[in-house]
Design an enzyme around this catalytic site. Structure first.
Site, PDB file in Angstrom:
ATOM      1  N   SER A 113      42.853  34.719  42.933  1.00 44.84           N
ATOM      2  CA  SER A 113      43.552  35.785  43.639  1.00 44.84           C
ATOM      3  C   SER A 113      44.864  35.323  44.264  1.00 44.84           C
ATOM      4  O   SER A 113      45.729  34.817  43.570  1.00 44.84           O
ATOM      5  CB  SER A 113      42.612  36.374  44.677  1.00 44.84           C
ATOM      6  OG  SER A 113      43.191  37.501  45.240  1.00 44.84           O
ATOM      7  N   HIS A 114      44.956  35.466  45.584  1.00 44.51           N
ATOM      8  CA  HIS A 114      46.205  35.173  46.295  1.00 44.51           C
ATOM      9  C   HIS A 114      46.365  33.684  46.592  1.00 44.51           C
ATOM     10  O   HIS A 114      47.383  33.280  47.136  1.00 44.51           O
ATOM     11  CB  HIS A 114      46.217  35.951  47.601  1.00 44.51           C
ATOM     12  CG  HIS A 114      44.973  35.663  48.406  1.00 44.51           C
ATOM     13  ND1 HIS A 114      43.732  36.129  48.018  1.00 44.51           N
ATOM     14  CD2 HIS A 114      44.771  34.919  49.504  1.00 44.51           C
ATOM     15  CE1 HIS A 114      42.819  35.697  48.879  1.00 44.51           C
ATOM     16  NE2 HIS A 114      43.427  34.957  49.789  1.00 44.51           N
ATOM     17  N   ASP A 277      49.500  40.816  44.290  1.00 42.30           N
ATOM     18  CA  ASP A 277      49.112  39.412  44.434  1.00 42.30           C
ATOM     19  C   ASP A 277      48.842  38.723  43.093  1.00 42.30           C
ATOM     20  O   ASP A 277      49.143  39.264  42.030  1.00 42.30           O
ATOM     21  CB  ASP A 277      47.864  39.300  45.319  1.00 42.30           C
ATOM     22  CG  ASP A 277      46.617  39.803  44.610  1.00 42.30           C
ATOM     23  OD1 ASP A 277      46.752  40.704  43.771  1.00 42.30           O
ATOM     24  OD2 ASP A 277      45.518  39.286  44.893  1.00 42.30           O
ATOM     25  N   ASP A 279      46.291  38.173  41.134  1.00 43.07           N
ATOM     26  CA  ASP A 279      45.543  38.837  40.063  1.00 43.07           C
ATOM     27  C   ASP A 279      45.723  40.350  40.060  1.00 43.07           C
ATOM     28  O   ASP A 279      44.975  41.065  39.386  1.00 43.07           O
ATOM     29  CB  ASP A 279      44.066  38.469  40.135  1.00 43.07           C
ATOM     30  CG  ASP A 279      43.411  38.873  41.447  1.00 43.07           C
ATOM     31  OD1 ASP A 279      44.128  38.971  42.450  1.00 43.07           O
ATOM     32  OD2 ASP A 279      42.194  39.096  41.465  1.00 43.07           O
ATOM     33  N   ASP A 281      45.260  42.748  42.312  1.00 41.73           N
ATOM     34  CA  ASP A 281      44.398  43.736  42.968  1.00 41.73           C
ATOM     35  C   ASP A 281      44.837  44.058  44.389  1.00 41.73           C
ATOM     36  O   ASP A 281      44.404  45.047  44.964  1.00 41.73           O
ATOM     37  CB  ASP A 281      42.912  43.332  42.909  1.00 41.73           C
ATOM     38  CG  ASP A 281      42.622  41.991  43.527  1.00 41.73           C
ATOM     39  OD1 ASP A 281      43.561  41.346  44.039  1.00 41.73           O
ATOM     40  OD2 ASP A 281      41.441  41.569  43.510  1.00 41.73           O
ATOM     41  N   ARG A 282      45.692  43.230  44.976  1.00 38.97           N
ATOM     42  CA  ARG A 282      46.168  43.528  46.335  1.00 38.97           C
ATOM     43  C   ARG A 282      47.517  44.224  46.279  1.00 38.97           C
ATOM     44  O   ARG A 282      48.234  44.110  45.278  1.00 38.97           O
ATOM     45  CB  ARG A 282      46.329  42.244  47.143  1.00 38.97           C
ATOM     46  CG  ARG A 282      45.032  41.530  47.364  1.00 38.97           C
ATOM     47  CD  ARG A 282      45.236  40.337  48.274  1.00 38.97           C
ATOM     48  NE  ARG A 282      43.951  39.711  48.548  1.00 38.97           N
ATOM     49  CZ  ARG A 282      43.696  38.967  49.604  1.00 38.97           C
ATOM     50  NH1 ARG A 282      44.634  38.735  50.495  1.00 38.97           N
ATOM     51  NH2 ARG A 282      42.506  38.438  49.784  1.00 38.97           N
ATOM     52  N   LYS A 376      39.629  46.613  43.689  1.00 39.82           N
ATOM     53  CA  LYS A 376      40.818  47.128  44.339  1.00 39.82           C
ATOM     54  C   LYS A 376      41.973  47.010  43.355  1.00 39.82           C
ATOM     55  O   LYS A 376      41.880  46.249  42.387  1.00 39.82           O
ATOM     56  CB  LYS A 376      41.097  46.393  45.646  1.00 39.82           C
ATOM     57  CG  LYS A 376      41.237  44.884  45.551  1.00 39.82           C
ATOM     58  CD  LYS A 376      41.282  44.338  46.955  1.00 39.82           C
ATOM     59  CE  LYS A 376      41.531  42.845  46.993  1.00 39.82           C
ATOM     60  NZ  LYS A 376      40.284  42.059  46.950  1.00 39.82           N
TER      61      LYS A 376
HETATM   62  C1  G16 Z   1      38.717  38.923  48.365  1.00 38.35           C
HETATM   63  C2  G16 Z   1      37.719  40.031  48.448  1.00 38.35           C
HETATM   64  C3  G16 Z   1      38.090  40.980  49.543  1.00 38.35           C
HETATM   65  C4  G16 Z   1      38.264  40.247  50.849  1.00 38.35           C
HETATM   66  C5  G16 Z   1      39.254  39.115  50.685  1.00 38.35           C
HETATM   67  C6  G16 Z   1      39.306  38.220  51.898  1.00 38.35           C
HETATM   68  O1  G16 Z   1      39.949  39.429  47.964  1.00 38.35           O
HETATM   69  O2  G16 Z   1      37.620  40.736  47.240  1.00 38.35           O
HETATM   70  O3  G16 Z   1      37.084  41.926  49.640  1.00 38.35           O
HETATM   71  O4  G16 Z   1      38.704  41.116  51.840  1.00 38.35           O
HETATM   72  O5  G16 Z   1      38.864  38.304  49.615  1.00 38.35           O
HETATM   73  O6  G16 Z   1      38.043  37.653  52.072  1.00 38.35           O
HETATM   74  P1  G16 Z   1      37.798  36.530  53.141  1.00 38.35           P
HETATM   75  O7  G16 Z   1      38.187  37.140  54.462  1.00 38.35           O
HETATM   76  O8  G16 Z   1      36.339  36.209  53.039  1.00 38.35           O
HETATM   77  O9  G16 Z   1      38.706  35.366  52.812  1.00 38.35           O
HETATM   78  P2  G16 Z   1      40.767  38.702  46.806  1.00 38.35           P
HETATM   79  O10 G16 Z   1      42.002  39.534  46.655  1.00 38.35           O
HETATM   80  O11 G16 Z   1      41.020  37.323  47.327  1.00 38.35           O
HETATM   81  O12 G16 Z   1      39.856  38.719  45.635  1.00 38.35           O
END
Ligand code: G16
Length: 547
Positions: A113-114, A277, A279, A281-282, A376
């Site tokens: 992801s990010h 971001d 991937d 999704d953000r 998302k």
């Molecule tokens: C993931 C999850 C999200 C979550 C985020 C932060 O996002 O899919 O639901 O809000 O991580 O999670 P944490 O607070 O546990 O670090 P992504 O975009 O990283 O896949």
């Protein structure tokens, strides 16, 4: 070409977190590390004979070689067909879309992801089920338990598959179908939003910048915004996915998308700004001089949802993660629909969407989406905002200010303390838990404000559909005016612990809607620090990132 059974030994720590298994690239590069986890997924899924899987990732370093490994293991496990994005590229929402559209059994998403990429960055792998969404905890826990006892994995020794040419090839008995990474997703978006109205907006000279952050959403944004919607070339910046994201942190928030924020605050600001971001999704939505908080974005989309053709019949309900601000709850109340509060993690929204209980979901971590897929979806949120702008003729600023005037403003901020010593972070959370029973009814922080605690607890979620229970989902201190402080440990970091402190204050009076956010939250920030003893316990004097 032969299928080999390769001896292996278990690796410790292959437990998926908030969103799949995320580790340093170097950890994934250990011989057998990726293979063990993938074998554990296949063993958990059981007989895959005749089944179709979807496979793709955000293009970060190690994506291509991981895809080859997974294809060769899928062939060894009797999978009939794999749909793989061209060049190994599929955004997370696109994987979800392709799984659903083609009725696949499930899919594997390669992304952290990010989190930063490159040889020294992070890598990740996640399994999505047949509804297109992240596997629920009972599956991720089963995968984890498989990883603990693994003694072998199965893999084909066939030559690498050509991932760059669209078309079908054979790998052992398995069909590998390399698909256009964008087409299915673009078609889905076209059915949801008023593309004619958005096209007319751009034709009138509407200006926009979409920052792809050198990650996966660039090709999607270019095809849809500049291609289908006629936005001028150059609307999408940093639009080529790079293996190391150009050395940046591909997280669309005001700190990491600093270039976009500077542009939107400057004299030549376009009318609309957005970023996505690693991937895809953000998302972050930006107007001239204003970055919309993700919590507000969810609420504003909900309040205006019927302007988009795909949502014209109205929304069934809204869900938000617990730490996300309660702005959406006020909209749900006005609309007379339910608003659900779930733990952090998109996987908790899946059951609610499948059961038809909610249409829109959102999280404070720059995540917004709907039941069009089960992830998302960054570009979806951007198109929703463009649809609202096109339908109302209003600017981002007007939409936000009018929303606050109608519903009140939820000042909101998240303070992250990254790479904190894990033992100190755990000790802080345990001390907070111990304090909870004494906090209710307390007037907190003498001289710090007028806050009295009405609820102090640790969030526990019972899924209304399958009744599964998730415990320890964040410590919350809720004041009698609805203001909140939430403490959580992140489940996506790869170094030490990340402490997240979420702060929210509600202000009904429009005369007080223009305060600077940190200023507006200053009393709560001071209370959070004193209740948690965060500074003494971690040695950190200030957050690593404030969003
Ligand atoms: C993931 C999850 C999200 C979550 C985020 C932060 O996002 O899919 O639901 O809000 O991580 O999670 P944490 O607070 O546990 O670090 P992504 O975009 O990283 O896949």
């Amino acid at each position: 070409m032969t299928i080999h059974t390769v001896a292996t030994t278990p690796f410790a720590g292959q437990r998926p977190g908030t969103s799949g298994l995320r580790k340093k690239v170097t950890e994934f590069q250990q011989p057998g590390y990726l293979e063990n986890f993938v074998e554990a997924i296949f063993l958990t899924l059981g007989d895959l004979t005749g089944q179709t899987l979807v496979l793709g990732g955000d293009g970060r370093y190690f994506n291509r070689s991981a895809i080859q490994t997974i294809l060769h293991m899928a062939a060894a496990h009797g999978v009939a067909r794999v749909l793989v994005g061209q060049g190994g590229i599929l955004s997370t929402p696109a994987v979800s879309c392709v799984i659903r559209k083609h009725g696949a059994f499930g899919g594997i998403v390669l992304s952290a992801s990010h989190n930063p990429g490159g040889p020294d960055g992070d890598f990740g792998i996640k399994y999505n089920i047949g509804n297109g969404g992240p596997a629920p905890e009972k599956i991720t826990e089963a995968v984890y338990s498989q990883t603990q006892g693994l003694l072998s994995y199965r893999i084909s020794d066939a030559p690498p598959v050509n991932l760059d040419t669209i078309g079908t090839t054979q790998l052992e008995g398995m069909q590998v179908e390399v698909i256009d990474s964008v087409a299915d997703y673009a078609e889905l978006m076209k059915g949801l939003f008023d593309f004619d109205a958005i096209r007319a907006l751009f034709a009138r000279g509407f200006t926009m910048r979409f920052d792809g952050m050198s990650a996966v959403s660039g090709p999607y944004a270019k095809a849809i915004l500049e291609g289908m919607l006629g936005a001028p070339a150059g609307t999408v910046i940093n639009g080529e996915p790079l293996e190391d994201f150009g050395g940046h942190h591909p997280d669309p928030n005001p700190v990491n998308a600093a270039e976009l924020i500077a542009l939107m605050n400057g004299p030549d600001a376009p009318e609309f700004g957005a970023a996505s971001d690693g991937d895809g999704d953000r998302n972050m939505i930006v107007g001239r001089g204003i970055a919309v908080t993700p919590s507000d974005s969810l609420a504003i989309i909900a309040a205006n949802a019927t302007l988009a053709p795909g949502y014209a019949a109205g929304i069934k309900g809204i869900a938000r993660s617990m730490p996300t601000s309660t702005a959406a709850d006020r909209v749900a109340q006005a609309l007379g629909i339910a608003c659900f509060e779930t733990p952090t993690g998109w996987k908790y929204f899946g059951n609610l969407m499948d059961a038809g209980m909610v249409t829109l979901c959102g999280e404070e971590s720059y995540g917004t989406g709907s039941d069009h897929v089960r992830e998302k979806d960054g570009l979806w949120a951007v198109l929703f905002w463009l649809n609202i702008v096109a339908a109302t003729g209003k600017t981002v600023n007007q939409l936000v200010n009018e929303h606050w005037a109608r519903f009140g403003r939820n000042y909101y901020s998240r303070h992250d303390y990254e790479a904190v010593d894990a033992t100190a972070a755990d000790a802080m959370m345990n001390a907070l838990r111990d304090k909870l029973p004494t906090l209710e009814g307390e007037a907190l922080g003498e001289g710090m404000g007028n806050y009295r605690v009405s609820v102090a607890d640790e969030f526990v979620y019972t899924d209304p559909v399958d009744h599964s229970v998730a415990t320890q989902q964040g410590v919350r201190i809720i004041m009698d005016d609805g203001s909140r402080i939430v403490f959580r440990l992140s489940g996506t970091g790869t170094e030490g612990a990340t402490i997240r402190v979420y702060l929210e204050r509600y202000e009904a009076d429009p005369a007080h809607h223009n305060l600077e956010t940190q200023e507006a939250l200053s009393k709560l920030i001071a209370i959070a620090d004193s209740v948690s003893e965060l500074r003494q316990r971690t040695g950190r004097q200030q957050p690593s990132v404030i969003t």
